[in-house]
Design a protein around this motif. Structure first.
Motif, PDB file in Angstrom:
ATOM      1  N   TRP A   1      -4.117 -23.605 -40.046  1.00  0.00           N
ATOM      2  CA  TRP A   1      -4.878 -24.724 -40.604  1.00  0.00           C
ATOM      3  C   TRP A   1      -4.383 -26.055 -40.076  1.00  0.00           C
ATOM      4  CZ3 TRP A   1      -9.255 -23.150 -42.001  1.00  0.00           C
ATOM      5  CH2 TRP A   1      -9.423 -21.886 -42.583  1.00  0.00           C
ATOM      6  N   ASN A   2      -3.098 -26.147 -39.771  1.00  0.00           N
ATOM      7  CA  ASN A   2      -2.569 -27.357 -39.150  1.00  0.00           C
ATOM      8  C   ASN A   2      -3.259 -27.618 -37.807  1.00  0.00           C
ATOM      9  OD1 ASN A   2      -0.225 -28.224 -36.944  1.00  0.00           O
ATOM     10  ND2 ASN A   2      -0.268 -29.506 -38.771  1.00  0.00           N
TER      11      ASN A   2
ATOM     12  N   VAL B   1      -1.585 -40.891 -48.141  1.00  0.00           N
ATOM     13  CA  VAL B   1      -1.412 -39.449 -47.940  1.00  0.00           C
ATOM     14  C   VAL B   1      -0.842 -39.161 -46.555  1.00  0.00           C
ATOM     15  CG1 VAL B   1      -2.648 -37.251 -47.714  1.00  0.00           C
ATOM     16  CG2 VAL B   1      -3.127 -38.777 -49.652  1.00  0.00           C
ATOM     17  N   TYR B   2      -1.279 -39.902 -45.550  1.00  0.00           N
ATOM     18  CA  TYR B   2      -0.725 -39.694 -44.205  1.00  0.00           C
ATOM     19  C   TYR B   2       0.750 -40.084 -44.164  1.00  0.00           C
ATOM     20  CZ  TYR B   2      -4.915 -38.183 -41.787  1.00  0.00           C
ATOM     21  OH  TYR B   2      -5.979 -37.430 -41.353  1.00  0.00           O
ATOM     22  N   ILE B   3       1.129 -41.118 -44.908  1.00  0.00           N
ATOM     23  CA  ILE B   3       2.552 -41.480 -45.004  1.00  0.00           C
ATOM     24  C   ILE B   3       3.325 -40.361 -45.692  1.00  0.00           C
ATOM     25  CG2 ILE B   3       4.188 -43.112 -46.034  1.00  0.00           C
ATOM     26  CD1 ILE B   3       1.936 -45.253 -45.742  1.00  0.00           C
ATOM     27  N   LEU B   4       2.757 -39.784 -46.740  1.00  0.00           N
ATOM     28  CA  LEU B   4       3.397 -38.673 -47.447  1.00  0.00           C
ATOM     29  C   LEU B   4       3.696 -37.515 -46.488  1.00  0.00           C
ATOM     30  CD1 LEU B   4       4.205 -37.720 -50.357  1.00  0.00           C
ATOM     31  CD2 LEU B   4       1.928 -36.668 -50.505  1.00  0.00           C
ATOM     32  N   SER B   5       2.815 -37.303 -45.531  1.00  0.00           N
ATOM     33  CA  SER B   5       3.011 -36.198 -44.578  1.00  0.00           C
ATOM     34  C   SER B   5       4.184 -36.440 -43.634  1.00  0.00           C
ATOM     35  CB  SER B   5       1.737 -35.978 -43.759  1.00  0.00           C
ATOM     36  OG  SER B   5       1.578 -36.978 -42.759  1.00  0.00           O
TER      37      SER B   5
ATOM     38  N   CYS C   1       2.847 -32.250 -57.336  1.00  0.00           N
ATOM     39  CA  CYS C   1       1.891 -31.580 -58.203  1.00  0.00           C
ATOM     40  C   CYS C   1       0.772 -31.041 -57.315  1.00  0.00           C
ATOM     41  CB  CYS C   1       1.316 -32.569 -59.219  1.00  0.00           C
ATOM     42  SG  CYS C   1       2.587 -33.393 -60.210  1.00  0.00           S
ATOM     43  N   ILE C   2       0.001 -30.090 -57.842  1.00  0.00           N
ATOM     44  CA  ILE C   2      -1.091 -29.508 -57.059  1.00  0.00           C
ATOM     45  C   ILE C   2      -2.273 -30.469 -57.062  1.00  0.00           C
ATOM     46  CG2 ILE C   2      -2.748 -27.614 -56.917  1.00  0.00           C
ATOM     47  CD1 ILE C   2      -0.624 -25.791 -58.105  1.00  0.00           C
ATOM     48  N   GLY C   3      -2.710 -30.834 -55.865  1.00  0.00           N
ATOM     49  CA  GLY C   3      -3.843 -31.740 -55.709  1.00  0.00           C
ATOM     50  C   GLY C   3      -4.234 -31.801 -54.246  1.00  0.00           C
ATOM     51  N   GLY C   4      -5.479 -32.188 -53.985  1.00  0.00           N
ATOM     52  CA  GLY C   4      -6.008 -32.167 -52.627  1.00  0.00           C
ATOM     53  C   GLY C   4      -5.240 -33.023 -51.643  1.00  0.00           C
ATOM     54  N   GLY C   5      -4.830 -34.232 -52.054  1.00  0.00           N
ATOM     55  CA  GLY C   5      -4.135 -35.133 -51.137  1.00  0.00           C
ATOM     56  C   GLY C   5      -2.808 -34.573 -50.667  1.00  0.00           C
ATOM     57  N   ALA C   6      -1.992 -34.109 -51.613  1.00  0.00           N
ATOM     58  CA  ALA C   6      -0.694 -33.545 -51.250  1.00  0.00           C
ATOM     59  C   ALA C   6      -0.851 -32.253 -50.462  1.00  0.00           C
ATOM     60  CB  ALA C   6       0.133 -33.299 -52.505  1.00  0.00           C
TER      61      ALA C   6
ATOM     62  N   PHE D   1      -3.271 -31.604 -48.403  1.00  0.00           N
ATOM     63  CA  PHE D   1      -3.609 -32.021 -47.042  1.00  0.00           C
ATOM     64  C   PHE D   1      -2.370 -32.525 -46.310  1.00  0.00           C
ATOM     65  CE2 PHE D   1      -4.867 -35.148 -43.872  1.00  0.00           C
ATOM     66  CZ  PHE D   1      -5.792 -34.430 -43.133  1.00  0.00           C
ATOM     67  N   ALA D   2      -1.532 -33.324 -46.986  1.00  0.00           N
ATOM     68  CA  ALA D   2      -0.300 -33.821 -46.367  1.00  0.00           C
ATOM     69  C   ALA D   2       0.571 -32.655 -45.907  1.00  0.00           C
ATOM     70  CB  ALA D   2       0.466 -34.710 -47.340  1.00  0.00           C
ATOM     71  N   TYR D   3       0.646 -31.625 -46.740  1.00  0.00           N
ATOM     72  CA  TYR D   3       1.438 -30.429 -46.424  1.00  0.00           C
ATOM     73  C   TYR D   3       0.894 -29.715 -45.186  1.00  0.00           C
ATOM     74  CZ  TYR D   3       2.850 -25.516 -46.992  1.00  0.00           C
ATOM     75  OH  TYR D   3       3.304 -24.240 -46.775  1.00  0.00           O
ATOM     76  N   LEU D   4      -0.441 -29.544 -45.117  1.00  0.00           N
ATOM     77  CA  LEU D   4      -1.043 -28.888 -43.962  1.00  0.00           C
ATOM     78  C   LEU D   4      -0.896 -29.747 -42.710  1.00  0.00           C
ATOM     79  CD1 LEU D   4      -4.354 -27.598 -45.625  1.00  0.00           C
ATOM     80  CD2 LEU D   4      -2.345 -26.230 -45.036  1.00  0.00           C
TER      81      LEU D   4
END
Length: 356
Positions: free
Chosen positions: A169-170, A313-317, A325-330, A332-335
């Motif tokens: 997915w990355n 979110v891009y900074i979080l990545s 916590c479980i959520g779409g932004g985090a 996505f950052a993880y992927l």
């Protein structure tokens, strides 16, 4: 007869055999039912179009989204498997969010006149415009439920145990989900400003809005992942910082009160991006009035707020470690990070089970 039934029920071999046979039959009947519905949709919904004579040697696959209340990263996670589907078949993927107005992507006055995907991202294959696609000879338009595309259950894939699956997915994201140049430059400047020096940074993803929605007994939030109180989360973060050797944190929060509590507790060790936030809580009580929750949004556009959130979110990545916590932004950052985090852990205490 009852004695025979009781005997059969107590015989473990017979019970196991019964469950095996009839369990498989039940699953098979469900699969047949799903496939029948898919075929019916295929026969009753047109998916292949000829809009003109351009690009006769190309086939375009137009990815749309009909669920209006989906935010930026919920849409992206929805899109990813369809992108992969198109690429594997040598179709040219195109993302069109113009036909179905999405209030979390654009202001209503732009409804139907602009494709909000292009506010933030390039097209997956950026040499083709949406206008050109709708003048082309071979165009396939996504109708949900028609195409045989397995959609991941993202909530159960955070984190992903199989590294090959993470990299799969990355690769889709880094190849086809590309920010436009303006946003890219903005994010690079923010990262440089926030992360000067070599101290290890722990990224924190917070979804306080889910907790507030459940406390307000709103059905929309039922069966969403449970969320911690701010105080509980601060305690967890303190422990993770010590365990993982992180000197600072970067907080991605959807709520002003949660962020303010983190700043008060961690002081100069707390990085964060200056952006407009919702007010889900006041003194740990949920805010009921929608206008009060959106008090910081006055005078701003959906596009401006979304650009801020995307940047965060891009900074979080780019952090060294992640606790979220479980959520779409985090997610996505993880992927997007693609396995480069030194440590990843997720607050996973199940789903909100029902309305109070």
């Amino acid at each position: 007869m009852n004695q025979i039934k009781n005997f059969l029920k107590k015989n473990q071999v017979i019970v196991t055999l019964y469950e095996f046979i009839f369990g498989r039959l039940h699953r098979a009947s469900i699969a047949v039912s799903v496939e029948c519905r898919r075929i019916k949709k295929y026969l009753t919904n047109k998916t292949h179009f000829c809009y003109g004579e351009k690009n006769k040697d190309k086939t375009f696959f137009v990815i749309t989204c009909s669920t209006k209340e989906m935010g930026i990263y919920s849409v992206i996670l929805y899109i990813l498997p369809f992108l992969e589907y198109a690429i594997k078949r040598n179709y040219i993927p195109v993302i069109d969010l113009q036909k179905n107005y999405m209030p979390l992507w654009q202001n209503e006055d732009k409804k139907g006149s602009e494709n909000p995907w292009e506010y933030y991202y390039e097209q997956p294959v950026n040499q083709y415009t949406l206008e050109e696609v709708y003048q082309s000879k071979h165009v396939i338009v996504l109708v949900d439920g028609v195409f045989k595309v397995k959609r991941p259950d993202w909530n159960h894939m955070f984190p992903i145990d199989d590294r090959k699956e993470l990299l799969r997915w990355n690769k889709v994201i880094t190849s086809y989900i590309r920010l436009n140049k303006e946003l890219t430059n903005r994010i690079e400047a923010e990262i440089k400003k926030l992360f000067e020096g070599s101290q290890k940074v722990l990224g924190i993803g917070i979804r306080a809005g889910l907790r507030a929605g459940m406390m307000r007994n709103e059905a929309l939030y039922n069966n969403h992942p449970e969320q911690p109180t701010c105080e509980e989360l601060i305690d967890i973060v303190n422990m993770k910082m010590k365990k993982w050797g992180c000197e600072r944190i970067f907080v991605s929060s959807d709520d002003r009160e949660y962020l303010n509590k983190f700043i008060a507790h961690f002081g100069q060790r707390c990085y964060y991006m200056e952006r407009r936030l919702l007010h889900f809580f006041e003194n740990d009580n949920p805010v009921y009035e929608a206008d009060q929750r959106k008090i910081e949004f006055a005078g701003s556009t959906v596009r401006e707020r979304s650009e801020e959130y995307l940047s965060e979110v891009y900074i979080l990545s780019q952090c060294d470690c992640l606790y979220s916590c479980i959520g779409g932004g985090a997610q996505f950052a993880y992927l997007l990070n693609g396995g480069k985090y030194e440590h990843v852990e997720v607050y996973n205490h199940g789903l909100y089970g029902g309305l109070g």
